[in-house]
Design a protein around this motif. Structure first.
Motif, PDB file in Angstrom:
ATOM      1  N   VAL A 294       0.836  -1.214   0.000  1.00 30.12           N
ATOM      2  CA  VAL A 294       0.000   0.000   0.000  1.00 30.12           C
ATOM      3  C   VAL A 294       0.866   1.258   0.000  1.00 30.12           C
ATOM      4  CG1 VAL A 294      -2.088  -1.014   0.992  1.00 30.12           C
ATOM      5  CG2 VAL A 294      -0.297  -0.175   2.526  1.00 30.12           C
ATOM      6  N   ALA A 295       2.183   1.088  -0.080  1.00 29.63           N
ATOM      7  CA  ALA A 295       3.096   2.228  -0.205  1.00 29.63           C
ATOM      8  C   ALA A 295       4.280   1.765  -1.036  1.00 29.63           C
ATOM      9  CB  ALA A 295       3.561   2.686   1.179  1.00 29.63           C
ATOM     10  N   ASP A 296       4.990   2.719  -1.655  1.00 32.32           N
ATOM     11  CA  ASP A 296       6.213   2.343  -2.380  1.00 32.32           C
ATOM     12  C   ASP A 296       7.278   1.992  -1.340  1.00 32.32           C
ATOM     13  OD1 ASP A 296       4.714   3.235  -4.438  1.00 32.32           O
ATOM     14  OD2 ASP A 296       6.039   4.883  -5.032  1.00 32.32           O
ATOM     15  N   ILE A 297       8.057   0.971  -1.636  1.00 30.93           N
ATOM     16  CA  ILE A 297       9.088   0.573  -0.683  1.00 30.93           C
ATOM     17  C   ILE A 297      10.269  -0.023  -1.450  1.00 30.93           C
ATOM     18  CG2 ILE A 297       8.110  -1.742  -0.256  1.00 30.93           C
ATOM     19  CD1 ILE A 297       8.898  -1.234   2.739  1.00 30.93           C
ATOM     20  N   GLU A 298      11.476   0.214  -0.908  1.00 30.80           N
ATOM     21  CA  GLU A 298      12.653  -0.345  -1.567  1.00 30.80           C
ATOM     22  C   GLU A 298      13.196  -1.516  -0.755  1.00 30.80           C
ATOM     23  OE1 GLU A 298      15.530   2.677  -3.161  1.00 30.80           O
ATOM     24  OE2 GLU A 298      16.928   1.107  -2.468  1.00 30.80           O
ATOM     25  N   ILE A 299      13.452  -2.615  -1.430  1.00 37.75           N
ATOM     26  CA  ILE A 299      14.017  -3.794  -0.757  1.00 37.75           C
ATOM     27  C   ILE A 299      15.236  -4.235  -1.562  1.00 37.75           C
ATOM     28  CG2 ILE A 299      13.599  -6.184  -0.019  1.00 37.75           C
ATOM     29  CD1 ILE A 299      10.603  -5.558   0.022  1.00 37.75           C
ATOM     30  N   ASP A 300      16.380  -4.289  -0.926  1.00 35.09           N
ATOM     31  CA  ASP A 300      17.628  -4.668  -1.612  1.00 35.09           C
ATOM     32  C   ASP A 300      17.805  -3.897  -2.933  1.00 35.09           C
ATOM     33  OD1 ASP A 300      17.916  -6.406   0.477  1.00 35.09           O
ATOM     34  OD2 ASP A 300      17.755  -8.242  -0.683  1.00 35.09           O
ATOM     35  N   GLY A 301      17.470  -2.608  -2.912  1.00 29.08           N
ATOM     36  CA  GLY A 301      17.643  -1.775  -4.101  1.00 29.08           C
ATOM     37  C   GLY A 301      16.554  -1.958  -5.159  1.00 29.08           C
ATOM     38  N   ILE A 302      15.533  -2.764  -4.854  1.00 30.00           N
ATOM     39  CA  ILE A 302      14.443  -3.014  -5.820  1.00 30.00           C
ATOM     40  C   ILE A 302      13.195  -2.283  -5.332  1.00 30.00           C
ATOM     41  CG2 ILE A 302      12.941  -4.813  -6.786  1.00 30.00           C
ATOM     42  CD1 ILE A 302      15.369  -6.779  -6.275  1.00 30.00           C
ATOM     43  N   THR A 303      12.524  -1.546  -6.241  1.00 29.85           N
ATOM     44  CA  THR A 303      11.339  -0.793  -5.815  1.00 29.85           C
ATOM     45  C   THR A 303      10.067  -1.602  -6.051  1.00 29.85           C
ATOM     46  OG1 THR A 303      12.437   1.259  -6.380  1.00 29.85           O
ATOM     47  CG2 THR A 303      10.037   1.368  -6.135  1.00 29.85           C
ATOM     48  N   VAL A 304       9.342  -1.816  -4.945  1.00 32.50           N
ATOM     49  CA  VAL A 304       8.001  -2.405  -5.020  1.00 32.50           C
ATOM     50  C   VAL A 304       7.050  -1.235  -4.855  1.00 32.50           C
ATOM     51  CG1 VAL A 304       6.363  -3.932  -3.855  1.00 32.50           C
ATOM     52  CG2 VAL A 304       8.761  -4.616  -4.067  1.00 32.50           C
ATOM     53  N   LYS A 305       6.088  -1.095  -5.767  1.00 32.11           N
ATOM     54  CA  LYS A 305       5.207   0.087  -5.723  1.00 32.11           C
ATOM     55  C   LYS A 305       3.860  -0.249  -5.107  1.00 32.11           C
ATOM     56  CE  LYS A 305       6.837   3.322  -9.117  1.00 32.11           C
ATOM     57  NZ  LYS A 305       6.796   4.616  -8.472  1.00 32.11           N
ATOM     58  N   ALA A 306       3.230   0.784  -4.528  1.00 33.39           N
ATOM     59  CA  ALA A 306       1.877   0.632  -3.981  1.00 33.39           C
ATOM     60  C   ALA A 306       0.991   0.017  -5.055  1.00 33.39           C
ATOM     61  CB  ALA A 306       1.341   1.998  -3.563  1.00 33.39           C
ATOM     62  N   GLY A 307       0.203  -0.990  -4.670  1.00 31.36           N
ATOM     63  CA  GLY A 307      -0.684  -1.662  -5.631  1.00 31.36           C
ATOM     64  C   GLY A 307      -0.104  -2.982  -6.126  1.00 31.36           C
ATOM     65  N   ASP A 308       1.225  -3.149  -6.036  1.00 28.24           N
ATOM     66  CA  ASP A 308       1.842  -4.416  -6.482  1.00 28.24           C
ATOM     67  C   ASP A 308       1.432  -5.559  -5.544  1.00 28.24           C
ATOM     68  OD1 ASP A 308       3.161  -2.939  -8.378  1.00 28.24           O
ATOM     69  OD2 ASP A 308       5.177  -3.214  -7.544  1.00 28.24           O
ATOM     70  N   THR A 309       1.317  -6.754  -6.101  1.00 23.66           N
ATOM     71  CA  THR A 309       1.034  -7.923  -5.255  1.00 23.66           C
ATOM     72  C   THR A 309       2.291  -8.787  -5.136  1.00 23.66           C
ATOM     73  OG1 THR A 309       0.146  -9.062  -7.187  1.00 23.66           O
ATOM     74  CG2 THR A 309      -1.452  -8.098  -5.691  1.00 23.66           C
ATOM     75  N   LEU A 310       2.342  -9.518  -4.031  1.00 24.09           N
ATOM     76  CA  LEU A 310       3.491 -10.392  -3.761  1.00 24.09           C
ATOM     77  C   LEU A 310       2.980 -11.761  -3.350  1.00 24.09           C
ATOM     78  CD1 LEU A 310       4.026  -7.401  -2.178  1.00 24.09           C
ATOM     79  CD2 LEU A 310       6.313  -8.340  -2.146  1.00 24.09           C
ATOM     80  N   PHE A 311       3.666 -12.808  -3.806  1.00 23.24           N
ATOM     81  CA  PHE A 311       3.338 -14.180  -3.425  1.00 23.24           C
ATOM     82  C   PHE A 311       4.444 -14.683  -2.508  1.00 23.24           C
ATOM     83  CE2 PHE A 311       3.724 -18.785  -4.113  1.00 23.24           C
ATOM     84  CZ  PHE A 311       2.433 -19.190  -3.799  1.00 23.24           C
ATOM     85  N   LEU A 312       4.064 -15.077  -1.293  1.00 20.20           N
ATOM     86  CA  LEU A 312       5.070 -15.493  -0.308  1.00 20.20           C
ATOM     87  C   LEU A 312       5.170 -17.022  -0.286  1.00 20.20           C
ATOM     88  CD1 LEU A 312       4.026 -12.991   2.490  1.00 20.20           C
ATOM     89  CD2 LEU A 312       6.122 -12.927   1.148  1.00 20.20           C
ATOM     90  N   ALA A 313       6.095 -17.550  -1.065  1.00 16.47           N
ATOM     91  CA  ALA A 313       6.295 -19.007  -1.099  1.00 16.47           C
ATOM     92  C   ALA A 313       7.088 -19.384   0.152  1.00 16.47           C
ATOM     93  CB  ALA A 313       7.042 -19.406  -2.364  1.00 16.47           C
ATOM     94  N   THR A 314       6.387 -19.876   1.175  1.00 13.47           N
ATOM     95  CA  THR A 314       7.080 -20.166   2.435  1.00 13.47           C
ATOM     96  C   THR A 314       8.136 -21.267   2.244  1.00 13.47           C
ATOM     97  OG1 THR A 314       5.325 -21.688   3.079  1.00 13.47           O
ATOM     98  CG2 THR A 314       5.182 -19.447   3.946  1.00 13.47           C
ATOM     99  N   ALA A 315       7.958 -22.106   1.216  1.00 12.67           N
ATOM    100  CA  ALA A 315       8.951 -23.156   0.932  1.00 12.67           C
ATOM    101  C   ALA A 315      10.332 -22.545   0.736  1.00 12.67           C
ATOM    102  CB  ALA A 315       8.546 -23.928  -0.325  1.00 12.67           C
ATOM    103  N   LEU A 316      10.378 -21.348   0.115  1.00 12.39           N
ATOM    104  CA  LEU A 316      11.667 -20.735  -0.201  1.00 12.39           C
ATOM    105  C   LEU A 316      12.440 -20.354   1.060  1.00 12.39           C
ATOM    106  CD1 LEU A 316      10.540 -18.455  -3.155  1.00 12.39           C
ATOM    107  CD2 LEU A 316      12.131 -20.386  -3.285  1.00 12.39           C
ATOM    108  N   HIS A 317      11.726 -19.991   2.102  1.00 13.93           N
ATOM    109  CA  HIS A 317      12.408 -19.593   3.331  1.00 13.93           C
ATOM    110  C   HIS A 317      13.207 -20.759   3.904  1.00 13.93           C
ATOM    111  CE1 HIS A 317      13.149 -18.322   7.443  1.00 13.93           C
ATOM    112  NE2 HIS A 317      12.943 -17.070   7.042  1.00 13.93           N
ATOM    113  N   GLY A 318      12.551 -21.903   4.006  1.00 13.36           N
ATOM    114  CA  GLY A 318      13.205 -23.071   4.609  1.00 13.36           C
ATOM    115  C   GLY A 318      14.291 -23.677   3.739  1.00 13.36           C
TER     116      GLY A 318
END
Ligand code: HEM
Length: 402
Positions: A294-318
């Motif tokens: 719901v806001a623009d945010i930078e993660i590791d130099g990559i910009t995620v913009k308000a409105g973007d969706t993200l899929f959290l594959a919990t498998a990747l964490h482990g």
């Protein structure tokens, strides 16, 4: 069937784009966890895929944690991956945020710990023993269909104080819910809603000491829950604990079928099952919830913009090697604790059923390995698994000597 390709937004650099369909990770590798890991090993910390409406996938453990924990920027009540069907009723509490979410969640918490948890596990243990004894002499079973899916249904029936006689009906729906055909799946979901709604109406009039009665007579933000909210929340408890637990058991059973030294060690030292279950759960992330920024945010130099969706594959964490050396291996001497991994998520939506799920997994391994310590995959009938919002084990034929 591959989904259509969405346009890549201007703020997404082309080097971060990968063609990944969360419903077809098997295309990368038939073993879905290995498929995720291969993609992870070849990717930066976030990638963007044009499939399923177009969305980000955080690839590294530290990014997954950040998204789970920053609920001010990444909300649950927005668009999901895949995009929410039109006129869809929001799932409660998972698709809500803030004070309303906390209020919804408060009804669940007393039922997933303490006495209700113990009673549910005792009921599920009795069923697990009956099921195993029922097919042990056959020398074969479909672990997913004949065993795993029944335990979470029995647990749900215990939490809501309903009889075991309802289990075969719910199991028949659960089987359809895991099928690839969307129209059939929707019909089964609808039937689950109707099943729950029938009891919601009864318990609203005549409440007992159970989860449905508590939700049905609950208030949120100073007003009573609506019938839609009540049915939605009770149904999510059923669905939330069903495929996740059954699939996790399926992945564990399949892994133990081929990793003989690991299985023999658990058979020889059954106390390790409870002590090391977190390391086993760490290895098999199955859930894939979504967030919308719901806001623009930078993660590791990559910009995620308000409105973007993200899929959290919990498998990747482990599976992230920066957290777990040799992450594909279940190492019973490694100390993994529930808070170190994200199989159950973290932040305000962390799985309320985590303790319950953990106990279900322990009881399955204890009762199974005691009775069928040596078994193998059926070479004639391969395991069928499918990736998606929950990575599901649809069929797992097993064999053993009798
Ligand atoms: C191995 C089994 C399980 C796994 C891997 C799992 C995983 C998860 C994850 C990752 C979340 C967080 C979703 C998010 O952040 O948006 C979640 C939420 C949830 N889970 Fe589980 N779960 C499991 C078992 C259960 C069980 C047994 C129940 C039933 C009591 C349950 C009920 C829920 C509910 C109601 C939520 C939503 C919580 C909220 O939005 O506050 N889950 N689960």
């Amino acid at each position: 069937m591959a989904t259509a390709l969405a346009d890549i937004p201007d703020h997404v650099p082309s080097e971060l784009v990968r063609d990944v369909d969360i419903f077809n990770v098997n295309a990368i590798d038939p073993d879905i966890h290995i498929g995720w890991k291969k993609l992870q090993d070849a990717s930066p910390s976030l990638i963007y895929t044009p499939r399923n409406g177009g969305h980000w996938i955080p690839m590294r453990a530290h990014v997954i944690e950040r998204v789970f924990q920053d609920a001010d920027v990444f909300i649950n009540g927005g668009e999901w991956v895949p995009p929410n069907p039109k006129d869809m009723l929001p799932l409660i509490p998972i698709m809500s945020d803030g004070a309303l979410h906390r209020a919804y969640r408060s009804f669940l918490m007393p039922y997933v710990v303490g006495k209700p948890l113990l009673a549910a596990i005792e009921r599920a243990r009795g069923l697990a023993i009956d099921l195993i004894e029922g097919f042990r002499a056959d020398g074969a079973c479909d672990f997913a269909v004949d065993f795993a899916q029944h335990l979470p249904i029995e647990v749900f029936l215990s939490l809501v104080d309903l009889p075991s006689e309802d289990r075969p009906y719910l199991a028949s729906l659960a089987e359809v819910v895991r099928m690839p055909d969307e129209a059939e799946r929707m019909v089964a979901f609808q039937k689950m809603y109707e099943y729950v709604a029938g009891y919601v109406d009864k318990r609203t009039k005549n409440p007992g000491n159970d989860l449905i009665s508590t939700i049905a007579n609950g208030s949120v933000l100073g007003r009573p829950m609506t019938r839609e909210e009540i049915v939605g929340e009770c149904t999510q408890v059923l669905i939330g604990g069903l495929d996740t637990v059954a699939s996790m058991m399926g992945f564990i059973a399949a892994h133990l079928a081929v990793n003989v030294p690991l299985r023999r060690r658990l058979v020889a030292e059954p106390r390790l099952i409870e002590r090391r279950v977190d390391e086993i759960i760490r290895r098999f992330g199955v859930a894939g919830p979504s967030r919308q920024a719901v806001a623009d945010i930078e993660i590791d130099g990559i910009t995620v913009k308000a409105g973007d969706t993200l899929f959290l594959a919990t498998a990747l964490h482990g599976l992230d090697e920066s957290r777990w050396n040799n992450s594909l291996e279940i190492d019973l001497d490694r100390s993994s604790k529930g808070t170190d991994f994200q199989t159950f998520g973290s932040g305000p939506h962390r799985c309320p059923g985590a303790a319950l799920a953990r106990s279900e997994i322990i009881l399955f391994m204890e009762e199974w390995l005691k009775r069928i310590p040596d078994y193998s995959l059926d070479p004639e009938k391969p395991m069928v698994a499918a990736s998606g919002n929950v990575t599901g084990v649809l069929s797992l034929p097993l064999k053993w000597e009798v």
